[in-house]
Design a protein around this motif. Structure first.
Motif, PDB file in Angstrom:
ATOM      1  N   VAL A   1       1.035  -1.193  -0.436  1.00  0.00           N
ATOM      2  CA  VAL A   1       0.253   0.325   0.029  1.00  0.00           C
ATOM      3  C   VAL A   1       1.151   1.056   0.178  1.00  0.00           C
ATOM      4  CG1 VAL A   1      -1.547   1.118   1.521  1.00  0.00           C
ATOM      5  CG2 VAL A   1      -2.017  -1.270   0.936  1.00  0.00           C
ATOM      6  N   ALA A   2       0.811   2.352  -1.099  1.00  0.00           N
ATOM      7  CA  ALA A   2       1.010   3.134  -1.360  1.00  0.00           C
ATOM      8  C   ALA A   2       0.567   5.139  -0.993  1.00  0.00           C
ATOM      9  CB  ALA A   2       2.308   3.045  -2.346  1.00  0.00           C
ATOM     10  N   VAL A   3       0.915   5.586  -0.510  1.00  0.00           N
ATOM     11  CA  VAL A   3       0.113   6.294  -0.146  1.00  0.00           C
ATOM     12  C   VAL A   3       0.762   8.079  -0.659  1.00  0.00           C
ATOM     13  CG1 VAL A   3      -1.251   8.487   1.488  1.00  0.00           C
ATOM     14  CG2 VAL A   3      -1.688   5.340   1.259  1.00  0.00           C
TER      15      VAL A   3
ATOM     16  N   HIS B   1       3.401   3.343  -9.704  1.00  0.00           N
ATOM     17  CA  HIS B   1       3.933   1.745 -10.040  1.00  0.00           C
ATOM     18  C   HIS B   1       4.861   1.333  -9.766  1.00  0.00           C
ATOM     19  CE1 HIS B   1      -0.615   0.447 -10.733  1.00  0.00           C
ATOM     20  NE2 HIS B   1      -0.414   1.286  -9.560  1.00  0.00           N
ATOM     21  N   GLY B   2       5.854   2.454 -11.327  1.00  0.00           N
ATOM     22  CA  GLY B   2       7.053   2.118 -11.570  1.00  0.00           C
ATOM     23  C   GLY B   2       7.870   2.539 -10.629  1.00  0.00           C
ATOM     24  N   GLY B   3       8.207   3.616 -10.095  1.00  0.00           N
ATOM     25  CA  GLY B   3       8.912   3.041  -8.516  1.00  0.00           C
ATOM     26  C   GLY B   3       8.769   1.642  -7.888  1.00  0.00           C
ATOM     27  N   LEU B   4       7.560   1.548  -7.550  1.00  0.00           N
ATOM     28  CA  LEU B   4       7.186   0.696  -6.653  1.00  0.00           C
ATOM     29  C   LEU B   4       8.176  -1.074  -6.904  1.00  0.00           C
ATOM     30  CD1 LEU B   4       3.170   0.712  -5.783  1.00  0.00           C
ATOM     31  CD2 LEU B   4       5.782   1.004  -4.059  1.00  0.00           C
ATOM     32  N   VAL B   5       8.397  -0.968  -8.340  1.00  0.00           N
ATOM     33  CA  VAL B   5       8.741  -2.398  -8.904  1.00  0.00           C
ATOM     34  C   VAL B   5      10.179  -2.281  -8.783  1.00  0.00           C
ATOM     35  CG1 VAL B   5       9.389  -3.201 -11.036  1.00  0.00           C
ATOM     36  CG2 VAL B   5       7.205  -2.886 -10.355  1.00  0.00           C
ATOM     37  N   GLN B   6      10.342  -1.208  -8.304  1.00  0.00           N
ATOM     38  CA  GLN B   6      12.159  -0.726  -8.097  1.00  0.00           C
ATOM     39  C   GLN B   6      12.321  -0.678  -7.045  1.00  0.00           C
ATOM     40  OE1 GLN B   6      12.918   2.656 -11.154  1.00  0.00           O
ATOM     41  NE2 GLN B   6      13.679   1.465 -12.975  1.00  0.00           N
ATOM     42  N   GLY B   7      11.598  -0.522  -6.307  1.00  0.00           N
ATOM     43  CA  GLY B   7      12.186   0.130  -4.685  1.00  0.00           C
ATOM     44  C   GLY B   7      12.195  -1.676  -4.544  1.00  0.00           C
ATOM     45  N   ILE B   8      11.177  -2.287  -4.379  1.00  0.00           N
ATOM     46  CA  ILE B   8      10.191  -4.101  -4.195  1.00  0.00           C
ATOM     47  C   ILE B   8      11.760  -4.503  -4.103  1.00  0.00           C
ATOM     48  CG2 ILE B   8       9.310  -5.125  -3.844  1.00  0.00           C
ATOM     49  CD1 ILE B   8       6.993  -3.270  -4.399  1.00  0.00           C
TER      50      ILE B   8
ATOM     51  N   ALA C   1       6.156  -9.650 -13.565  1.00  0.00           N
ATOM     52  CA  ALA C   1       4.952  -8.968 -12.548  1.00  0.00           C
ATOM     53  C   ALA C   1       4.647 -10.361 -11.696  1.00  0.00           C
ATOM     54  CB  ALA C   1       3.907  -8.606 -13.975  1.00  0.00           C
ATOM     55  N   ALA C   2       5.111 -11.563 -12.125  1.00  0.00           N
ATOM     56  CA  ALA C   2       4.252 -12.690 -11.175  1.00  0.00           C
ATOM     57  C   ALA C   2       5.375 -12.307  -9.832  1.00  0.00           C
ATOM     58  CB  ALA C   2       5.237 -14.158 -12.338  1.00  0.00           C
ATOM     59  N   GLU C   3       6.076 -11.965 -10.467  1.00  0.00           N
ATOM     60  CA  GLU C   3       7.182 -11.839  -8.947  1.00  0.00           C
ATOM     61  C   GLU C   3       5.976 -10.780  -7.488  1.00  0.00           C
ATOM     62  OE1 GLU C   3       9.160 -14.502 -10.737  1.00  0.00           O
ATOM     63  OE2 GLU C   3       9.373 -12.347 -11.709  1.00  0.00           O
ATOM     64  N   LEU C   4       5.494 -10.121  -8.242  1.00  0.00           N
ATOM     65  CA  LEU C   4       5.155  -8.779  -7.447  1.00  0.00           C
ATOM     66  C   LEU C   4       3.480  -9.062  -7.263  1.00  0.00           C
ATOM     67  CD1 LEU C   4       6.924  -6.661  -9.497  1.00  0.00           C
ATOM     68  CD2 LEU C   4       7.308  -6.747  -6.995  1.00  0.00           C
ATOM     69  N   PRO C   5       2.847  -8.814  -5.670  1.00  0.00           N
ATOM     70  CA  PRO C   5       1.336  -7.900  -5.694  1.00  0.00           C
ATOM     71  C   PRO C   5       0.702  -7.422  -6.975  1.00  0.00           C
ATOM     72  CG  PRO C   5       2.778  -6.863  -4.109  1.00  0.00           C
ATOM     73  CD  PRO C   5       3.766  -7.693  -4.952  1.00  0.00           C
ATOM     74  N   MET C   6      -0.469  -7.107  -6.518  1.00  0.00           N
ATOM     75  CA  MET C   6      -0.995  -5.676  -7.421  1.00  0.00           C
ATOM     76  C   MET C   6      -0.820  -4.913  -7.107  1.00  0.00           C
ATOM     77  SD  MET C   6      -2.514  -6.494 -10.178  1.00  0.00           S
ATOM     78  CE  MET C   6      -3.445  -5.434  -9.974  1.00  0.00           C
ATOM     79  N   PHE C   7      -0.347  -3.397  -6.965  1.00  0.00           N
ATOM     80  CA  PHE C   7      -0.704  -2.189  -5.846  1.00  0.00           C
ATOM     81  C   PHE C   7      -1.400  -1.938  -5.391  1.00  0.00           C
ATOM     82  CE2 PHE C   7       4.256  -2.651  -8.842  1.00  0.00           C
ATOM     83  CZ  PHE C   7       4.659  -3.306  -8.268  1.00  0.00           C
ATOM     84  N   GLU C   8      -1.455  -1.374  -4.002  1.00  0.00           N
ATOM     85  CA  GLU C   8      -2.848  -0.642  -4.012  1.00  0.00           C
ATOM     86  C   GLU C   8      -2.323   1.054  -4.143  1.00  0.00           C
ATOM     87  OE1 GLU C   8      -4.926  -2.284  -0.620  1.00  0.00           O
ATOM     88  OE2 GLU C   8      -3.490  -4.734  -0.999  1.00  0.00           O
ATOM     89  N   ALA C   9      -2.114   1.552  -4.585  1.00  0.00           N
ATOM     90  CA  ALA C   9      -1.703   2.959  -4.733  1.00  0.00           C
ATOM     91  C   ALA C   9      -2.890   3.945  -4.606  1.00  0.00           C
ATOM     92  CB  ALA C   9      -0.595   3.234  -6.248  1.00  0.00           C
ATOM     93  N   ALA C  10      -2.832   5.173  -3.515  1.00  0.00           N
ATOM     94  CA  ALA C  10      -3.374   6.001  -3.329  1.00  0.00           C
ATOM     95  C   ALA C  10      -2.146   7.487  -3.797  1.00  0.00           C
ATOM     96  CB  ALA C  10      -4.034   5.673  -1.940  1.00  0.00           C
TER      97      ALA C  10
ATOM     98  N   GLY D   1       8.364  11.626  -9.642  1.00  0.00           N
ATOM     99  CA  GLY D   1       8.540  10.394 -10.291  1.00  0.00           C
ATOM    100  C   GLY D   1       9.497   8.922  -9.570  1.00  0.00           C
ATOM    101  N   GLU D   2      10.414   9.800  -8.051  1.00  0.00           N
ATOM    102  CA  GLU D   2      11.033   9.032  -7.691  1.00  0.00           C
ATOM    103  C   GLU D   2      10.295   8.406  -6.392  1.00  0.00           C
ATOM    104  OE1 GLU D   2      15.310  11.601  -8.811  1.00  0.00           O
ATOM    105  OE2 GLU D   2      13.371  12.167  -8.250  1.00  0.00           O
ATOM    106  N   ALA D   3       9.108   8.846  -6.032  1.00  0.00           N
ATOM    107  CA  ALA D   3       8.847   9.230  -4.512  1.00  0.00           C
ATOM    108  C   ALA D   3       8.021   7.853  -3.967  1.00  0.00           C
ATOM    109  CB  ALA D   3       7.121   9.472  -4.747  1.00  0.00           C
ATOM    110  N   ALA D   4       7.594   6.685  -5.166  1.00  0.00           N
ATOM    111  CA  ALA D   4       7.638   5.351  -4.733  1.00  0.00           C
ATOM    112  C   ALA D   4       8.639   4.587  -4.485  1.00  0.00           C
ATOM    113  CB  ALA D   4       6.758   4.836  -5.474  1.00  0.00           C
TER     114      ALA D   4
END
Length: 791
Positions: free
Chosen positions: A632-634, A651-658, A687-696, A713-716
């Motif tokens: 969950v990203a707010v 979404h792009g930032g979450l992939v790279q951060g995770i 995509a198979a290794e990652l959950p559905m993101f809950e971005a708000a 651009g860099e926040a997530a």
């Protein structure tokens, strides 16, 4: 005036061209007859160059030229767009020494790539091996092999706060950890690519290049060859990702340009994936010694941080991030009365370090958020409650931090509350407790991270121009350089909102220095707040002129002229009296009025986006495997112009951060050989290794620009990495695990479980290197802009 479209989920304008296969990447617009470059690269991490024999290669079929450092002796050494230590300048081709595996020794130029590859194998290089040093801390130790003997050490740069700063005085509890923020490969989908075309009557050189910053690269080229910047033409066509790795002139670019200049023919180079992984500057690469002091009630007293930054070979500018952005953002979202900070940037015989999404800010957040989680465990407090207790409050802004950053606005508690609500935090904790009580071997980990970052630093401004065309459409030109962020859509939304011209009739011009006179490019999450503001002000200025034109034609007051619901300009309250934009353009010509305006808007300071993330993972105690279950990203980027674009950046930032937290890490063996030089070993998720993101999002506008926008651009990336790391450690905390370094591989997690169950867990703290005691004391201004690196 029609209702505003700003803040609505408008579909992207950029996508049809790309998904229909009409992309214009550098490698697919190479002109016929272009020559192709292949670089001979060092297989050794550290060696003296005894000789480079290219005679056989020059005689090979199809070869036009072979260049070595001797052939380029009249050219200045390479200077990246930010120089950490000028004494460590990099020759365009290795001279005297090679300093990392992948260092360029020669350039073979032939009529085809295949011929150049074959000829490159004929170049005979005599290397005299020297001892490598691949670890930044080992590089700072006495007796370490030296990259540049004339420096006398491998310390490229360093600073510390004075000894009078005592941040841990008065603390009842001090938590300490040595935290590794590992080296990452940037790994964009498209690697470096460049085609240089020899000069003509208008330009001394034309460069088609995959870059984030066309105008900055133009200026570097002009400086390198002593050309007038206006005589250098740089075009960035479609760019397949940058993430900081394409911010400036690379030495490979310079060799290609020189070859085209000498030979009078187009010359092109596109790097292979292995070249990209081993030669494009890497990101992150810090070892952080963090100590956080608190009172027993949870109040933070102070922070002491000593950070070793890996600069790689040639004092790569990424080594400066520990001295600048990481220091500037060390306070994070908390009230920390006293901070003592030191940083040492070390030369190593590895790929030069640069920027990767966030550039120094993720490293600061990762350190601080780990320490806060450790403090929560030590004090027996819920990690959310401890954070909330120490937050800076909305009524304190604008606020200058202890390290000198001027925060514009923030409401950190609001974003945390929203993240906890969306995640169902209390129920997650209850499920975690149930699994522990049952003795389950697959446990739940819940990780929090609350962060603040800096965007549009460096006293930046940006170019934006709006022109109403004769056909009634409009053209926008901007100095930023979009490559996937949605610039064409967001800027068109602004113009459509102000002028009423449909978005499909708005043309977008960028990334061509002959068509756009100036610009800062894309980096540091700056584009919308700066270029968007320029476009907004320019559009309003054009509208004011158009009102004058319409008022003259319709014999009315300009104050009564409005944009109508159908996109014409008419008289308020008088149906039927309006002009189309085509008619307005024609009337403007007759009246001698120019319906065009260019602006270079700036703002009084950087902006500081923030957010809160909740990561939920499952950890298998028997195998060490970590499975991300929810994220969950707010994130709060000020006013949201288009939620679809914001979510895409999240979404792009979450992939790279995770991915940094769980999988990625670039490493070398003890001889300096890359052991993760292909995607078989350097692990990127699908995509198979990652959950559905809950971005708000929450929205806390900045007062610094008319849009109220901050960067996204860099926040997530900044928020997600420590959240996941904290989640994994949280899953194991009841076993006594206090800290684990990234990437949290199954082997690393399994070993921690084994040691915990055996009672042999290692202390996460060790004393920092002795070099910190002798670093120069930081002096002068604490202006954060002076030390920030904007990528």
């Amino acid at each position: 005036m029609p209702g505003s479209i700003l803040g609505t989920a408008v579909r992207r304008l950029e996508d049809p061209e790309l998904i229909r296969g009409r992309g214009t990447y550098v490698d697919n617009i190479v002109p016929l007859g272009a020559l192709h470059v292949v670089f001979v690269r060092s297989p050794m991490a550290h060696a003296r160059l005894e000789s480079v024999d290219v005679a056989k290669a020059r005689e090979a079929p199809g070869v036009v030229a072979v260049l070595t450092s001797d052939d380029l002796a009249d050219l200045p050494d390479h200077r990246p767009f930010m120089v950490l230590n000028d004494a460590c300048a990099r020759p365009l081709l290795a001279r005297g020494k090679v300093r990392f595996v992948g260092d360029m020794v020669a350039a073979v130029i032939a009529t085809t790539t295949a011929e150049a590859v074959d000829a490159a194998e004929l170049v005979e290089v005599d290397y005299d091996p020297l001892e490598p040093v691949v670890d930044a801390e080992a590089a700072l130790a006495d007796g370490a092999p030296l990259q540049f003997e004339e420096l006398g050490s491998n310390l490229a740069a360093g600073m510390r706060d004075g000894d009078e700063v005592t941040p841990l005085d008065g603390a009842d509890v001090v938590v300490r950890a040595r935290i590794v923020n590992q080296r990452l490969a940037v790994a964009p989908m498209e690697g470096n690519a460049v085609t240089a075309l020899p000069g003509d009557d208008t330009h001394d050189i034309t460069v088609q290049v995959s870059t984030q910053m066309p105008h900055g690269l133009r200026d570097q080229v002009a400086k390198q060859w002593g050309w007038d910047p206006e005589r250098v033409h740089v075009v960035a066509p479609h760019v397949g990702g940058g993430f900081g790795g394409k911010a400036g002139l690379a030495p490979e670019h310079a060799v290609v340009i020189e070859a085209a200049r000498r030979l009078g023919r187009p010359v092109t180079w596109t790097e292979t994936r292995s070249e990209n992984l081993t030669a494009m500057p890497h990101g992150r690469g810090q070892v952080q010694y963090g100590e956080l002091g608190l009172r027993r009630d949870g109040t933070i007293v102070g922070l002491r941080a000593r950070v070793v930054g890996d600069a790689g070979a040639y004092a790569g500018f990424g080594g400066a991030l520990a001295l600048g952005p990481t220091r500037n953002m060390a306070q994070g979202v908390y009230r920390i009365p006293t901070i003592s900070y030191g940083a040492a940037s070390a030369l190593t015989t590895t790929t030069p370090m640069g920027a990767f999404r966030g550039a120094g800010r993720p490293e600061a957040a990762a350190m601080l958020e780990r320490l806060v989680d450790m403090a929560a465990v030590e004090l027996g407090k819920d990690p959310a409650a401890l954070r909330r207790q120490n937050f800076l409050q909305p009524d304190e802004f604008p606020l200058t931090t202890v390290t000198g950053s001027l925060y514009d606005s923030g409401d950190y508690e609001h974003s945390l509350d929203e993240a906890l609500r969306l995640s169902g935090y209390d129920e997650l904790r209850a499920e975690q407790a149930r699994r522990r009580e049952r003795g389950d071997r697959v446990l739940l980990g819940i990780g929090l991270a609350v962060y603040v970052e800096v965007t549009a630093g460096g006293a930046a401004q940006e170019y934006g121009k709006v022109t109403v065309d004769d056909d009634g459409g409009a053209t926008i030109a901007v100095g930023t350089s979009g490559h996937g962020q949605g610039h064409a859509t967001s800027f068109a939304m602004i113009v459509a909102d102000r002028l009423g011209i449909p978005m499909d009739r708005i043309r977008f011009v960028q990334s061509d220095t002959a068509a756009v006179p100036r610009g800062g490019g894309t980096g540091g999450s700056r584009s919308l707040q700066l270029a968007g503001s320029s476009v907004l002000v320019a559009a309003d200025t054009v509208l004011d002129r158009a009102r004058e034109v319409v008022a003259s034609v319709l014999e009315a007051s300009p104050n009564d002229v409005v944009v109508t619901d159908d996109g014409t300009l008419g008289i308020a309250g008088v149906p039927g009296r309006s002009l189309t934009w085509t008619e307005v353009a024609s009337a403007a010509h007759e009246q001698g009025v120019e319906l065009a305006e260019a602006r270079d808007e700036s703002q009084p300071g950087a902006t500081y986006p923030f957010g809160a993330h909740v990561s939920v993972v499952e950890v298998d105690l028997d195998t060490g495997r970590v499975t991300p279950v929810r994220h969950v990203a707010v994130d709060d980027c000020g006013r949201v112009l288009n939620p679809t674009l914001v979510a895409g950046q999240q979404h792009g930032g979450l992939v790279q951060g995770i991915s940094q937290a769980l999988w990625e890490g670039f490493s070398y063996d003890e001889d300096g050989n890359p052991v993760t030089g292909s995607f078989a070993d350097y692990l990127l998720p699908s995509a198979a290794e990652l959950p559905m993101f809950e971005a708000a999002s929450t929205e806390t506008p900045t007062p610094y620009n008319p849009l109220g926008a901050k960067g996204i651009g860099e926040a997530a990336t900044i928020g997600s990495t420590p959240a996941v790391q904290n989640a994994v450690v949280d899953a194991l905390a009841h076993l006594g695990v206090r800290h684990l370094d990234m990437p949290l591989t199954p082997d690393r997690v399994w070993r921690a479980v084994r040691d915990a169950e055996a009672g042999t867990l290692a202390d996460p703290w060790s004393e920092p290197p002795a070099v910190f005691a002798s670093l120069p004391v930081r002096g002068g201004s604490k202006d954060p802009e002076a030390a920030s690196v904007d990528v």
